[in-house]
Design an enzyme around this catalytic site. Structure first.
Site, PDB file in Angstrom:
ATOM      1  N   GLY A  16       5.263  -8.854  -9.794  1.00 11.24           N
ATOM      2  CA  GLY A  16       3.995  -8.271 -10.259  1.00 11.24           C
ATOM      3  C   GLY A  16       3.294  -9.093 -11.340  1.00 11.24           C
ATOM      4  O   GLY A  16       3.878  -9.408 -12.364  1.00 11.24           O
ATOM      5  N   SER A  19      -1.987  -7.403 -13.959  1.00 11.59           N
ATOM      6  CA  SER A  19      -3.342  -7.320 -14.514  1.00 11.59           C
ATOM      7  C   SER A  19      -3.736  -5.873 -14.814  1.00 11.59           C
ATOM      8  O   SER A  19      -4.446  -5.606 -15.787  1.00 11.59           O
ATOM      9  CB  SER A  19      -4.362  -8.012 -13.608  1.00 11.59           C
ATOM     10  OG  SER A  19      -4.589  -7.270 -12.443  1.00 11.59           O
ATOM     11  N   ASN A 114      -0.784   6.153  -9.254  1.00  7.95           N
ATOM     12  CA  ASN A 114      -0.751   4.831  -8.625  1.00  7.95           C
ATOM     13  C   ASN A 114      -2.189   4.362  -8.447  1.00  7.95           C
ATOM     14  O   ASN A 114      -3.099   5.177  -8.323  1.00  7.95           O
ATOM     15  CB  ASN A 114      -0.064   4.915  -7.255  1.00  7.95           C
ATOM     16  CG  ASN A 114       0.008   3.557  -6.581  1.00  7.95           C
ATOM     17  OD1 ASN A 114       0.363   2.551  -7.211  1.00  7.95           O
ATOM     18  ND2 ASN A 114      -0.336   3.493  -5.313  1.00  7.95           N
ATOM     19  N   HIS A 116      -4.501   1.961  -5.905  1.00 10.83           N
ATOM     20  CA  HIS A 116      -4.468   1.336  -4.575  1.00 10.83           C
ATOM     21  C   HIS A 116      -5.784   0.579  -4.370  1.00 10.83           C
ATOM     22  O   HIS A 116      -6.850   1.124  -4.675  1.00 10.83           O
ATOM     23  CB  HIS A 116      -4.301   2.429  -3.508  1.00 10.83           C
ATOM     24  CG  HIS A 116      -4.184   1.874  -2.126  1.00 10.83           C
ATOM     25  ND1 HIS A 116      -3.020   1.304  -1.654  1.00 10.83           N
ATOM     26  CD2 HIS A 116      -5.097   1.758  -1.136  1.00 10.83           C
ATOM     27  CE1 HIS A 116      -3.217   0.877  -0.413  1.00 10.83           C
ATOM     28  NE2 HIS A 116      -4.468   1.137  -0.071  1.00 10.83           N
ATOM     29  N   ASP A 157       0.874   6.426  -0.564  1.00 15.55           N
ATOM     30  CA  ASP A 157      -0.589   6.515  -0.729  1.00 15.55           C
ATOM     31  C   ASP A 157      -1.207   7.833  -0.255  1.00 15.55           C
ATOM     32  O   ASP A 157      -2.383   7.856   0.148  1.00 15.55           O
ATOM     33  CB  ASP A 157      -1.277   5.354   0.031  1.00 15.55           C
ATOM     34  CG  ASP A 157      -0.757   3.988  -0.405  1.00 15.55           C
ATOM     35  OD1 ASP A 157      -0.469   3.821  -1.598  1.00 15.55           O
ATOM     36  OD2 ASP A 157      -0.632   3.105   0.459  1.00 15.55           O
ATOM     37  N   GLU A 186     -10.564  -2.006 -10.359  1.00 11.60           N
ATOM     38  CA  GLU A 186      -9.269  -1.345 -10.576  1.00 11.60           C
ATOM     39  C   GLU A 186      -9.011  -1.171 -12.076  1.00 11.60           C
ATOM     40  O   GLU A 186      -8.540  -0.134 -12.532  1.00 11.60           O
ATOM     41  CB  GLU A 186      -8.130  -2.177  -9.977  1.00 11.60           C
ATOM     42  CG  GLU A 186      -8.095  -2.169  -8.465  1.00 11.60           C
ATOM     43  CD  GLU A 186      -6.862  -2.887  -7.929  1.00 11.60           C
ATOM     44  OE1 GLU A 186      -5.789  -2.809  -8.542  1.00 11.60           O
ATOM     45  OE2 GLU A 186      -6.981  -3.544  -6.877  1.00 11.60           O
TER      46      GLU A 186
HETATM   47  C1  GRF Z   1      -3.243  -4.083  -7.396  1.00 13.48           C
HETATM   48  O1  GRF Z   1      -4.117  -4.594  -6.444  1.00 13.48           O
HETATM   49  C2  GRF Z   1      -2.994  -2.613  -7.155  1.00 13.48           C
HETATM   50  O2  GRF Z   1      -4.076  -1.966  -6.578  1.00 13.48           O
HETATM   51  C3  GRF Z   1      -1.830  -2.630  -6.203  1.00 13.48           C
HETATM   52  O3  GRF Z   1      -1.028  -3.715  -6.625  1.00 13.48           O
HETATM   53  C4  GRF Z   1      -1.843  -4.680  -7.265  1.00 13.48           C
HETATM   54  C5  GRF Z   1      -1.222  -4.970  -8.596  1.00 13.48           C
HETATM   55  O4  GRF Z   1      -1.925  -5.997  -9.252  1.00 13.48           O
HETATM   56  N1  GRF Z   1      -1.121  -1.376  -6.215  1.00 13.48           N
HETATM   57  P1  GRF Z   1      -1.601  -6.316 -10.768  1.00 13.48           P
HETATM   58  O5  GRF Z   1      -0.125  -6.699 -10.835  1.00 13.48           O
HETATM   59  O6  GRF Z   1      -1.890  -5.111 -11.556  1.00 13.48           O
HETATM   60  O7  GRF Z   1      -2.489  -7.474 -11.120  1.00 13.48           O
END
Ligand code: GRF
Length: 223
Positions: A16, A19, A114, A116, A157, A186
């Site tokens: 991961g 971000s 979560n 998505h 989801d 996001e």
């Molecule tokens: C994001 O696109 C989120 O929507 C998905 O996983 C990704 C995580 O990205 N669940 P980050 O590690 O937060 O940059």
């Protein structure tokens, strides 16, 4: 509304990049979010997200699901012990790709969020992550996409949707350009949803979410 900061644990998996975790950290640091990230739980020690948390002075720990293969009860028990120890009130999944053990979901019902990278209920489910999502959205001919913050239930989801941010799909978009546009949204959407939770403005009734206006906030338990 309580004045004490909401205790959050963030969970990430694999490598991961973190971000969304970064956006939550900045939300807390700027004072926008009345919360404290008390723990970041990863599935492997070398995830950039864990480094990001450590740099911000946040406790991190690794719980490897591999170690518990075939033992969802044991995996969940370990998570619950940690969540109890750190007095976690809200769990934020941020790039956590696995299903949580059912007894963790049950214990934290409507207290696990979560994010998505598409507009659920479309383009969700097992295997719908990363570039797969944006490729599927573009192939569908949709005119818009976006992101969804939702509560987590036992499936991928499918839990109650808290909020969505929409972005347009532009001529010539690739999965990468669309992913970048969605990712910017996001970060705002996740901070917004957690802020609503911290302000106790999210009410779940029969699997659907109602956002209370600030005037309806009371000191009772809303969830
Ligand atoms: C994001 O696109 C989120 O929507 C998905 O996983 C990704 C995580 O990205 N669940 P980050 O590690 O937060 O940059």
């Amino acid at each position: 509304m309580t004045d004490s900061p909401l205790s959050i644990a963030v969970m990430v998996s694999g490598h991961g990049r973190g971000s969304n975790l970064g956006a939550l950290i900045e939300g807390v640091q700027s004072g926008e979010l009345n919360a404290k990230i008390v723990l970041v739980i990863g599935t492997r020690a070398d995830a950039p997200a864990l480094l990001r948390a450590q740099e911000a002075g946040i406790h991190t720990t690794v719980v490897s699901p591999r170690k518990y293969e075939g033992d969802a009860q044991g995996y969940g028990d370990t998570l619950l012990r940690l969540l109890t120890k750190y007095e976690v009130e809200l769990i934020c999944l941020a790039g956590f790709m696995l299903r949580l053990p059912p007894h963790v979901v049950e214990t934290y019902r409507n207290r696990i969020m979560n994010i998505h990278p598409a507009l659920l209920p479309e383009f969700g489910g097992q295997g719908m992550f990363g570039g797969n999502v944006h490729t599927a959205v573009l192939e569908s001919g949709a005119k818009q996409s976006g992101c969804t913050v939702h509560f987590v239930d036992e499936n991928y989801d499918t839990g109650p949707v808290i909020l969505q941010h929409i972005v347009p799909i532009l001529e010539g978009d690739t999965p990468q350009t669309l992913a970048a546009r969605v990712l910017t949204e996001e970060h705002c959407a996740y901070v917004e949803a957690v802020t609503l939770f911290a302000e106790r403005r999210i009410q779940v009734e029969e699997e659907s979410v109602r956002i209370l206006p600030p005037t309806e906030i009371n000191s009772g338990e809303l969830l």
